[in-house]
Design a protein around this motif. Structure first.
Motif, mmCIF file in Angstrom:
data_model
loop_
_atom_site.group_PDB
_atom_site.id
_atom_site.type_symbol
_atom_site.label_atom_id
_atom_site.label_comp_id
_atom_site.label_asym_id
_atom_site.label_seq_id
_atom_site.Cartn_x
_atom_site.Cartn_y
_atom_site.Cartn_z
ATOM 1 N N LEU A 127 -12.887 12.259 6.510
ATOM 2 C CA LEU A 127 -13.510 10.885 7.412
ATOM 3 C C LEU A 127 -13.536 10.097 6.214
ATOM 4 C CD1 LEU A 127 -16.138 10.461 9.286
ATOM 5 C CD2 LEU A 127 -17.258 11.605 7.628
ATOM 6 N N THR A 128 -13.329 9.719 5.322
ATOM 7 C CA THR A 128 -13.925 9.012 4.468
ATOM 8 C C THR A 128 -12.190 8.283 4.757
ATOM 9 O OG1 THR A 128 -14.588 10.020 2.345
ATOM 10 C CG2 THR A 128 -13.067 8.436 1.654
ATOM 11 N N ARG A 129 -11.575 8.815 4.733
ATOM 12 C CA ARG A 129 -10.270 8.201 5.398
ATOM 13 C C ARG A 129 -10.102 7.129 6.051
ATOM 14 N NH1 ARG A 129 -4.092 10.862 4.581
ATOM 15 N NH2 ARG A 129 -2.629 9.167 5.876
ATOM 16 N N ALA A 130 -10.153 8.280 7.787
ATOM 17 C CA ALA A 130 -11.221 6.766 8.640
ATOM 18 C C ALA A 130 -12.091 5.896 8.460
ATOM 19 C CB ALA A 130 -11.948 7.768 9.938
ATOM 20 N N HIS A 131 -12.872 5.768 7.391
ATOM 21 C CA HIS A 131 -13.875 4.680 7.694
ATOM 22 C C HIS A 131 -12.755 3.549 6.724
ATOM 23 C CE1 HIS A 131 -17.356 6.444 8.871
ATOM 24 N NE2 HIS A 131 -17.507 7.292 7.618
ATOM 25 N N LEU A 132 -11.734 4.307 5.876
ATOM 26 C CA LEU A 132 -11.091 3.266 4.657
ATOM 27 C C LEU A 132 -9.905 2.099 5.883
ATOM 28 C CD1 LEU A 132 -10.666 4.281 1.344
ATOM 29 C CD2 LEU A 132 -11.627 2.212 1.922
ATOM 30 N N GLN A 133 -9.413 3.313 6.502
ATOM 31 C CA GLN A 133 -8.732 2.417 7.584
ATOM 32 C C GLN A 133 -9.049 1.569 8.674
ATOM 33 O OE1 GLN A 133 -7.256 5.830 9.921
ATOM 34 N NE2 GLN A 133 -6.038 6.732 8.658
ATOM 35 N N ASP A 134 -10.438 1.419 8.265
ATOM 36 C CA ASP A 134 -11.271 1.003 9.932
ATOM 37 C C ASP A 134 -11.278 -0.060 8.828
ATOM 38 O OD1 ASP A 134 -10.476 2.420 11.806
ATOM 39 O OD2 ASP A 134 -13.044 3.188 11.546
ATOM 40 N N LEU A 171 0.804 -1.073 -0.070
ATOM 41 C CA LEU A 171 0.027 -0.320 0.044
ATOM 42 C C LEU A 171 0.733 1.117 -0.257
ATOM 43 C CD1 LEU A 171 -2.712 -1.237 2.612
ATOM 44 C CD2 LEU A 171 -2.656 -1.857 0.632
ATOM 45 N N ASP A 172 0.188 2.223 -1.054
ATOM 46 C CA ASP A 172 1.485 3.441 -1.361
ATOM 47 C C ASP A 172 0.790 4.282 -1.075
ATOM 48 O OD1 ASP A 172 3.622 4.881 -1.968
ATOM 49 O OD2 ASP A 172 3.852 4.928 -3.818
ATOM 50 N N GLU A 173 0.607 4.846 0.516
ATOM 51 C CA GLU A 173 -0.051 6.031 0.299
ATOM 52 C C GLU A 173 -1.525 5.457 0.045
ATOM 53 O OE1 GLU A 173 1.670 9.974 1.767
ATOM 54 O OE2 GLU A 173 2.990 9.457 0.562
ATOM 55 N N PRO A 174 -2.931 5.236 0.231
ATOM 56 C CA PRO A 174 -3.452 4.281 -0.147
ATOM 57 C C PRO A 174 -4.642 5.482 0.620
ATOM 58 C CG PRO A 174 -3.239 3.072 2.081
ATOM 59 C CD PRO A 174 -1.933 3.819 1.038
ATOM 60 N N PHE A 175 -4.363 5.838 1.260
ATOM 61 C CA PHE A 175 -5.505 7.204 2.406
ATOM 62 C C PHE A 175 -4.921 8.599 2.105
ATOM 63 C CE2 PHE A 175 -4.919 3.545 4.731
ATOM 64 C CZ PHE A 175 -6.297 2.000 4.784
ATOM 65 N N GLY A 176 -3.737 8.975 1.167
ATOM 66 C CA GLY A 176 -3.071 9.995 1.200
ATOM 67 C C GLY A 176 -4.463 11.301 0.731
ATOM 68 N N ALA A 177 -5.085 10.958 -1.157
ATOM 69 C CA ALA A 177 -5.702 12.219 -1.366
ATOM 70 C C ALA A 177 -7.371 12.144 -0.682
ATOM 71 C CB ALA A 177 -5.555 11.571 -2.796
ATOM 72 N N LEU A 178 -8.027 11.075 0.205
ATOM 73 C CA LEU A 178 -8.368 11.131 0.712
ATOM 74 C C LEU A 178 -9.197 11.868 1.882
ATOM 75 C CD1 LEU A 178 -9.328 7.735 0.665
ATOM 76 C CD2 LEU A 178 -10.226 9.114 -1.041
ATOM 77 N N ASP A 179 -10.233 12.959 1.992
ATOM 78 C CA ASP A 179 -10.453 13.400 3.384
ATOM 79 C C ASP A 179 -10.595 12.726 4.301
ATOM 80 O OD1 ASP A 179 -14.130 12.536 4.106
ATOM 81 O OD2 ASP A 179 -13.741 12.791 1.739
#
Length: 263
Positions: A171-178, A161-169
């Motif tokens: 809240l979306t980032r938190a959901h995807l991390q979970d 995973l190469d910064e897979p959540f870096g471009a997200l807002d």
């Protein structure tokens, strides 16, 4: 035998008569089921190291072994999810995932089995309902879910995973991390992740690899994150172990930042 072994890797880029040493003597052992994050300041070679493990870039010295076999080219045993989802815009969500499934399992699974496996992986990331939509019709977070489904569908030995959540807002980032945390708990897959986010690294990882600044970046410290699973972010906010790990990573990064300012 170590599952994934990065063995004394150096990386030098050459442009004409000019050379730049990005990585110096990187050695790391990753066991099956580990979730390892690599963190460091920009320019420390994190993505270069991930690309070497993926087989997209050759090491100048040293090498990478996966289950005792040398990694020297890309392969479905190492699936990469980039910050940019990289979906093909003319294909549906289903077709984007099925493309990889057909490539990897075309000779070992029937058409019906490949269809079921594609749907299964879309459901894993809660994207089965959007299987007939095209990338332009779904949000950034949903696109990244599809990218993760496409990677998982290849049944890789290592998920990169190469910064897979870096471009997200946020809240979306938190959901995807979970979601990724839940998937790791369910699948017990081996994950190597690049991140700039200290909280993300501590939340998700079993170990955090902290890189010194480039050029000639090295592994400065490896931190064990001794927190039980499943992890709940709200409960961790006051957890002493979480706070101690977070503080240590921040201290390391701030120390390196001072070195940059003093240079």
């Amino acid at each position: 035998m170590t599952y994934l072994k990065i063995d004394h890797v150096d990386k030098v880029f050459a442009r004409g008569a000019t050379t730049s040493e990005v990585l110096k003597d990187i050695s790391l052992k990753v066991e099956k089921g580990d979730y390892v994050s690599i963190i460091g300041h920009s320019g420390c070679g994190k993505s270069t190291l991930l690309n070497i493990v993926a087989g997209l870039t050759d090491a100048t010295q040293g090498g990478v072994l996966l289950e005792g076999r040398e990694v020297n080219s890309p392969g479905p045993d190492r699936a990469v999810v980039f910050q940019n989802h990289s979906l093909l815009p003319w294909l549906t969500v289903y077709e984007n995932v099925a493309l990889g499934v057909n490539k990897v399992f075309g000779s070992t699974k029937t058409k019906a089995e490949r269809h079921e496996w594609t749907i299964h992986n879309l459901n894993l990331v809660q994207m089965g309902h959007a299987k007939d939509k095209r990338p332009s019709e779904i949000s950034g977070g949903m696109k990244q879910r599809v990218g993760i489904a496409r990677a998982l569908a290849m049944e890789p030995k290592v998920l990169l995973l190469d910064e897979p959540f870096g471009a997200l807002d946020a809240l979306t980032r938190a959901h995807l991390q979970d979601s990724v945390m839940a998937l790791h708990q369910k699948l017990n897959n081996t994950v190597l992740m690049i991140t700039h986010d200290v909280d993300e690294a501590v939340l998700l990882s079993s170990r955090i690899v902290m890189m010194t600044n480039g050029p000639s970046a090295r592994i400065g410290e490896v931190l064990e994150v001794d927190l039980p699973h499943p992890r709940k972010r709200l409960e961790l906010a006051s957890n002493p172990t979480y706070l101690k790990c977070r503080q240590r990573v921040l201290e390391f990064l701030y120390e390196r930042h001072r070195f940059v300012e003093a240079a």
